[in-house]
Structures are given as structure tokens and as C-alpha cells.
Design a protein around this motif. Structure first.
Motif, short mmCIF file in Angstrom:
data_model
loop_
_atom_site.label_atom_id
_atom_site.label_comp_id
_atom_site.label_asym_id
_atom_site.label_seq_id
_atom_site.Cartn_x
_atom_site.Cartn_y
_atom_site.Cartn_z
N ALA A 3 0.89 -1.17 0.00
CA ALA A 3 0.00 0.00 0.00
C ALA A 3 0.92 1.21 0.00
O ALA A 3 1.55 1.51 1.00
N GLU A 4 1.04 1.85 -1.14
CA GLU A 4 2.07 2.88 -1.28
C GLU A 4 1.47 4.26 -1.53
O GLU A 4 0.60 4.42 -2.37
N SER A 5 1.98 5.23 -0.79
CA SER A 5 1.63 6.60 -1.14
C SER A 5 2.85 7.26 -1.78
O SER A 5 2.97 7.24 -3.00
N CYS A 6 3.81 7.75 -1.01
CA CYS A 6 4.88 8.54 -1.62
C CYS A 6 5.80 7.73 -2.53
O CYS A 6 6.44 8.29 -3.41
N THR A 7 5.89 6.42 -2.34
CA THR A 7 6.74 5.63 -3.24
C THR A 7 6.04 5.32 -4.56
O THR A 7 6.67 4.81 -5.50
N GLY A 8 4.76 5.59 -4.65
CA GLY A 8 4.05 5.62 -5.93
C GLY A 8 4.12 4.37 -6.78
O GLY A 8 4.07 4.45 -8.01
N GLY A 9 4.26 3.21 -6.19
CA GLY A 9 4.30 1.98 -6.99
C GLY A 9 5.70 1.42 -7.13
O GLY A 9 5.90 0.34 -7.70
#
Lengths: 420, 420
Positions: A277-283
Motif C-alpha cells: 500500500a504505497e503513497s509517496c513511493t508511488g508503486g
């Protein structure tokens, strides 16, 4: 025995291509105990080629030359080599027949410049190039060996593997050489160096230690030279063991590998499944895992929840958590990890939320602040990180830090399970 | 004006890392009219460093040195430079304060070897390194300029961009030189070359054309040299215009940019929002978009649905669709794209499903088969691609092909909307 590598071609000097050949050749030579002293990249220019040959042959026993043999520019290189070695050029009938067959097969007209590809140095033995039109050449001149190969990487690799390495392995005077690389994580380069300073200081003169740092990860490479390869393997393995005892769980692997590979292999072996589940790492974490063959059996899927709306909708993070603590907080990443674990129905889940920059920072939550959580079989762990100002580096460091946390939790929980 | 590049570090000579710094530095220097004569990679060894400096400074006006400045090995390099330039070392208080602040921020103990990172050559001007602990240095010695930078690529790039290039641009004696690069997509290198063969053949001798291919994308770089920079700019712009007329919508941008940047800028400007639904690309498309600053305003989120279960659960792809047509099919990617668009509540959504390899292929659906769909404001488009056997390249080509489809649909729908 020492070698030098010379790559010929303007394209490297204007930065149009990255020279990947030299690293590959160096690996092959090192593996058979031939030490590379220098790599030089020079232009397609007679004077530069001549000077580079003179200097390299003064320093090394073997000079490996790649490039400058394509049909549009082999004139300069071959004429220069012909003058340097003080010999003529002649048409090699076997090479010519091969070039002709390539043109026939692809139904292309053969030009004079293609015929001239079959010209070889009188002093050379031809290193037949099965996969292209430019032959390699092996020249012995004034007690030095010159290996001349095309620059196209797969042609060079073919000539090297099929023609050059078998001959080099026959040469005497090679120094047995052994590399032993270990993977460490979570210790900065200088702190690691301090921790193992006495081990490094006590190394015998024939073993050297090098630090190869990347964000979050340091590889340690032991290089040993000596008479007996088996002795070198034993000696470096002993030192590696000492380092392991010293740095404990910062020692990740007793081989040259990556964190993603370690995680994939362990999870596959234990039949465990991961989600992200990623926010700032964007995938980026999902990408690192899925770039590996075979990852589909241990990776279920991931959510890239860039907006708060998506954190709520996809991962059911409570509005109250986001309002009270913010998207970049321990509470939010813990919820993200636990919810991703449940939603994807997996054994382990990673969650990351941070401010990658360059915008979005505040005095309380500056650019570089990243919260990471990992949900495991028995617990959810969370940790705050403060990285720097650069967006790309913050993304990379966050990804590695998250994988490292996963690795630690995985191995700890498996250890615990294994106990009676 | 001529430069040489020296990279210091055993890791290149044993083939453990590929030297990407030199190509990048060469590009930057060429772009401002400084010609690179030679690149040399040498060991962390005083004698080798000294000889390389002597030879390079004999051939060039500027010597660029990278590597050898990390905390575990800067001793050798700095001591050797200190002897070569015949000057001492001193502690730079500003650099020390910066190093201390880095350690404070990350709560790590600072060691003596970290302090020594702040030692600089007496004869040097410090090239302050904002993003790392090893400072760069600029030395003028016997009418030659030496630029000393750390070897970690992002630190080197930072020092080069922020400190070195602005100074080099001030130097006189550079040959006026102009690069005009355009971005093209969807045409292979040789097919593109065939299409513009007459334009290339008619180029005047002072303008050269280079093809810079990446998977799915070819950049064309026109390089012009001459006396008057303004004339070079006009001439290359005219040629670029001719290429544009010839290749139509394969011409993506009249500048050196990327597809992701074009998409981000257009979507931000039009207040449009994107989501992704990725199977075989495993998060790589989301990563490409979110690697860009400012992407949060045009990217809502993404789903990495690696398993069929997740395609059904997260994207509500019908079981019947998966059973009848399979995960890699037009029907499945169309559903994925349409459902992602609705679920994430966005204007555009990309969906990708394919067999990246090396395993998972069948005679009907071989490795390299990839289906891509894009859901837009007015329609959902889908296209089948057949790439090759290499997993990494299949992921990269799929990602670029998907972005190219998005770009085409975006510009077509915006054009249509703009019509009366």
C-alpha cells in the motif's frame, strides 16, 4: 597478469551511449585471474588510438580493444592498427564467405564497405564472429597480446566467450583471484566501517575490503589474490563469518544479491504472500518486487493510494485518523498496512506514506519525512524515517527501508515459529 | 576547449558497477561546447591516480575527476591530490557544519572519518555538496582546471548542475554548439530513419543528426556547430519542423523531454486526473508518473492487480470475462480500464495485462503478449502488443506503449473538444 581495456568510438565521448562492455569484459577477466588496470575510452582517431595502444601496452600484458570495426568506420581503426603493428591487411576468404551469407540471408545488397569487413591484419589470428560481420583479431606483438573485438555488445560477448576466454584460460602467469561479496543493510557506510575497523585492519596484505554503498544498503566486497584458489575461498569465507558475527542482523546475505531477491526467495519457499500500500513511493516497491521473475507466486497486488480519498476508499483508512494525525503519520501507515493485509488477504503487507518533495513540506512535517509500516503474521511494526530533499532519492530510500523492515519482520517471525 | 574524465574506483575495473557517470558528464560538457577527448577508469591507487592526472592534463584543458571521495577511501585520493597539486588539506568549517547537520538529522553518531569528509585541498574552491557528505573541489593548477566530484551518481549530478556547469558556461574558448532534440514515439529507429532519409541526407556539413532510441521512443538530436549561436538555433528549428511535417503524430515534442512529463503537464493544465490498473507492469507506470514532482495533482492512485482474485475484487472484473477470455485479453483490459476509471473517479485510466516472462507463456498466448487499454472521456481504446522474451524490456516497453496510447487519446479528445 594485467590487462587494459580500450574502447574506441565517439559515441561514448559525447555521452550518447553508456559503455557497458568494459564492465562485462572486466568481470570475465577478473573471474579467470586477469587483473584490469585501466579502462580508456577514446575517439575514432588515428593519433588517439596509437597513443592509447602505446600507453596501455606499457602498463599491461594484454590489451583488449573493442569498437571501431563497424562498416562505416573500420577503415580508420584497421589502418591505424596496421601501421601500429607494422603489417598489412588481407582479405580473409572464410570471413568474406560468412559476410556474403549474412547479406544473402537478409536479401540486402552487399556494398564494397561490407566486403572490406573481411580485411584482417596479416599478423593476426582471426577470432571468427559467427553473429556479425566484423571479425575479431588476436595479435601478438613485442611480447604483448592484443585482442581486437567489435563493439556491438552481443557480438563482442560472443567473440569473447567462444574465442577469447578459452585461449586466455590456457595462458600461464595468471594470479588466482577470488571475490566474496556480502549484502548488509541499515548501517551507513562509515558506521559500518567503524564497526568492523579491527577486522579490516587485521586483513592480510593479499585480501582487500571494498565498500559499495547504495541508499540504505552497503555491499562489502572481499578481494583475495594468491596461489591457491581454494585457500582464498576459505580465507574470505572466514572473514565474512567474522563480519556476520560482528554486525548481527545487519548482515543480510553471504552473497552478491539484492533485498528484493532475498525476500522473493524466502517468501516463495515459505509459501507466504505479500501486498503493498504505497503513497509517496508511488508503486516503486511493487515494481521492485514484480521486476523479478517468479514474483507472481508471492505477490498478490498493491494499491497506490496517492490521494486521501483513495486511502479511505481503497484501504478504509478512517477519516478521523487522517483528520487527527494526517496522511503522513504512524496511525495512518499502521491502518494502511493492516487494511491492505486484510483486503488483499495476504500474510504480509507494506505501507508507506511520506513527503517526497520538492513541495508539500511543513515545519512539523518537512520534505523527507516518511512513515513506514509492515503488517506481519503476529504484529504490525511502524517506523519514522527522515530522509533528505531530493524526490528521487527519497523514493528510493523509502522503498529500500520498507523492504528492509519487511525482511527483518519476516525473519524474526520465522525464527520465532521455528523455536520449540 | 577539451576535457578529459577520470573515474577513480576499483569497482569499475572488476566489473562490479557500470560507469554511467562518464556518459552523463560527457553529455553535459558537449552541450555547452566542451569536447571530451578521453575517459579513463583507474584504481584507488596513488601511482595510478598521479599518472592519469599527468597524462590527462597534458591532453586537455579541463580534467573532471569522480569517485574516491567516500568516507572509507577519501584518504588515498585526497592525499594523492594534495601531493599532486603541492598543497595541504584543511578542514572547511561550512562543509563540517553541513556534515554534522546530516548526522544530527538522521540521529546517527558522527565518527572521525565523517569529520574528515570536510577536509579540502588548500588550493581548491569548495563545490558545496548539498545532498551528501563529500564536497566537490575546483582547482586551478598550472593553467589547467581540475574538477573533483564524488562518485555517487546523484551527488555528482547535483554538484555538476549546481556548481560546475554555471562556472564552465562562463569560460571563454568554447566552440558555439547547439543541440536541438525532439521526442518521437511509435516508430522504430530504422523505420524512422527510412522516413526522414532525404532530410538527413540534405543536412549541411555543420549539422549532424543522431538517433537516441529507447524502447518505444526515439529521440532525434540535431547537433550544430558554427560561429553564431542564433543562426544555429534557427537552422535546427527549421529542420525539426521538416521532420515534424514528415512524421505527423509520431512527433511528440519539439524538445528533449519524456512522455511522462508531457502527460503530467497537459493533464495538470487541463485539470484532468489519471488512475492506473496494472498487472504485468507491476506498478511501473504509476512509478513513472509519481516520480515527477507535482504529479499528485493529476494522479489519483493505482491498483497493481497481479492475481486474478485481485482483478475481480479490486477492479470488479467479471469472473466470466476471466474464465472465457483469460487475464491477458482485450475484454479483461477493457473492463480493468473502465472499472478503474469509475472506481478511482478519474477522467482517464490505463490498464495493462500481459505475460512479461520468462514463464507463463502458452502457444496461444506467448511471453511478450501484452494487452493495453485506456479509458477516456468518450471512449475506451484497446490494443494488442507482441514484445520479446526479456522480462525487464517487456515491462519497460509495455509501460511506454501504455503512456503513448494515453497521450494519443488525450490529445485527440482535447482536439475534438476544441473544435467548434
Amino acid at each position: 597478469m594485467q590487462a587494459e581495456i580500450i574502447t574506441i568510438g565517439d559515441e561514448i565521448l559525447i555521452g550518447q551511449i553508456i559503455d557497458t562492455n568494459s564492465a562485462w569484459i572486466a568481470q570475465q577477466l577478473n573471474a579467470i585471474g586477469i587483473h584490469v588496470k585501466q579502462v580508456s575510452s577514446i575517439a575514432d582517431n588515428p593519433a588517439d588510438i596509437t597513443v592509447a595502444l602505446m600507453l596501455a601496452s606499457g602498463r599491461a600484458d594484454i590489451v583488449v580493444i573493442t569498437g571501431g570495426l563497424g562498416p562505416t568506420k573500420d577503415d580508420v581503426t584497421k589502418q591505424t592498427l596496421s601501421a601500429y603493428f607494422d603489417c598489412g591487411l588481407h582479405l580473409d576468404p572464410e570471413v568474406l564467405a560468412h559476410v556474403e551469407s549474412i547479406f544473402q540471408r537478409s536479401n540486402r545488397p552487399m556494398l564494397e564497405k561490407n566486403r572490406r569487413q573481411a580485411d584482417v591484419l596479416d599478423k593476426s589470428e582471426v577470432l571468427f564472429n559467427q553473429v556479425g560481420t566484423a571479425p575479431g583479431m588476436w595479435v601478438e606483438h613485442q611480447h604483448k597480446r592484443y585482442i581486437i573485438m567489435p563493439g556491438v555488445p552481443f557480438e563482442m560477448k560472443h567473440v569473447m566467450q567462444e574465442r577469447v576466454l578459452p585461449r586466455l584460460r590456457q595462458l600461464s602467469g595468471r594470479t588466482p583471484l577470488w571475490h566474496h561479496t556480502v549484502l548488509t543493510g541499515g548501517l551507513g557506510e562509515s558506521f559500518l566501517a567503524e564497526k568492523i575497523a579491527d577486522i579490516e585492519a587485521a586483513l592480510p596484505p593479499h585480501i582487500r575490503l571494498a565498500y559499495l554503498p547504495k541508499p540504505g544498503i552497503v555491499r562489502l566486497r572481499l578481494t583475495a589474490t594468491g596461489d591457491a584458489l581454494e585457500t582464498l575461498k576459505t580465507e574470505t569465507a572466514t572473514i565474512s563469518q567474522k563480519i556476520k558475527e560482528r554486525i548481527g542482523d545487519h548482515f543480510l546475505a553471504d552473497e552478491d544479491t539484492t533485498l528484493e531477491v532475498l525476500i522473493r526467495d524466502l517468501m516463495k519457499q515459505q509459501k507466504l504472500v505479500l501486498a503493498t500500500a504505497e503513497s509517496c513511493t508511488g508503486g516503486n516497491i511493487a515494481r521492485l518486487i514484480t521486476s523479478l521473475p517468479g514474483s507472481s507466486s508471492m505477490f498478490e497486488g498493491g494499491a497506490v493510494t496517492y490521494s486521501n480519498a483513495m486511502k479511505m476508499k481503497l484501504l478504509s483508512v478512517k477519516r478521523d485518523t487522517l483528520d487527527t494525525h494526517g496522511a503522513v503519520s504512524e496511525e495512518t501507515v499502521r491502518e494502511m498496512a493492516a487494511r491492505a493485509q486484510a483486503y488483499f488477504n495476504v500474510d504480509y503487507a507494506i505501507a508507506v506514506s511520506g513527503i517526497a518533495g520538492p513541495d508539500g513540506g511543513t515545519p512539523e512535517k518537512p520534505v523527507g519525512l516518511v512513515w513506514i509500516a509492515v503488517a506481519g503474521k503476529k504484529s504490525v511494526i511502524a517506523r519514522k524515517h527522515v530522509f533528505g530533499q531530493d524526490r528521487a532519492i527519497n523514493i528510493e530510500r523509502s522503498s529500500i527501508a520498507a523492504l528492509l523492515m519487511l525482511w527483518r519482520l519476516l525473519t524474526a517471525e520465522l525464527d520465532e515459529r521455528a523455536r520449540p
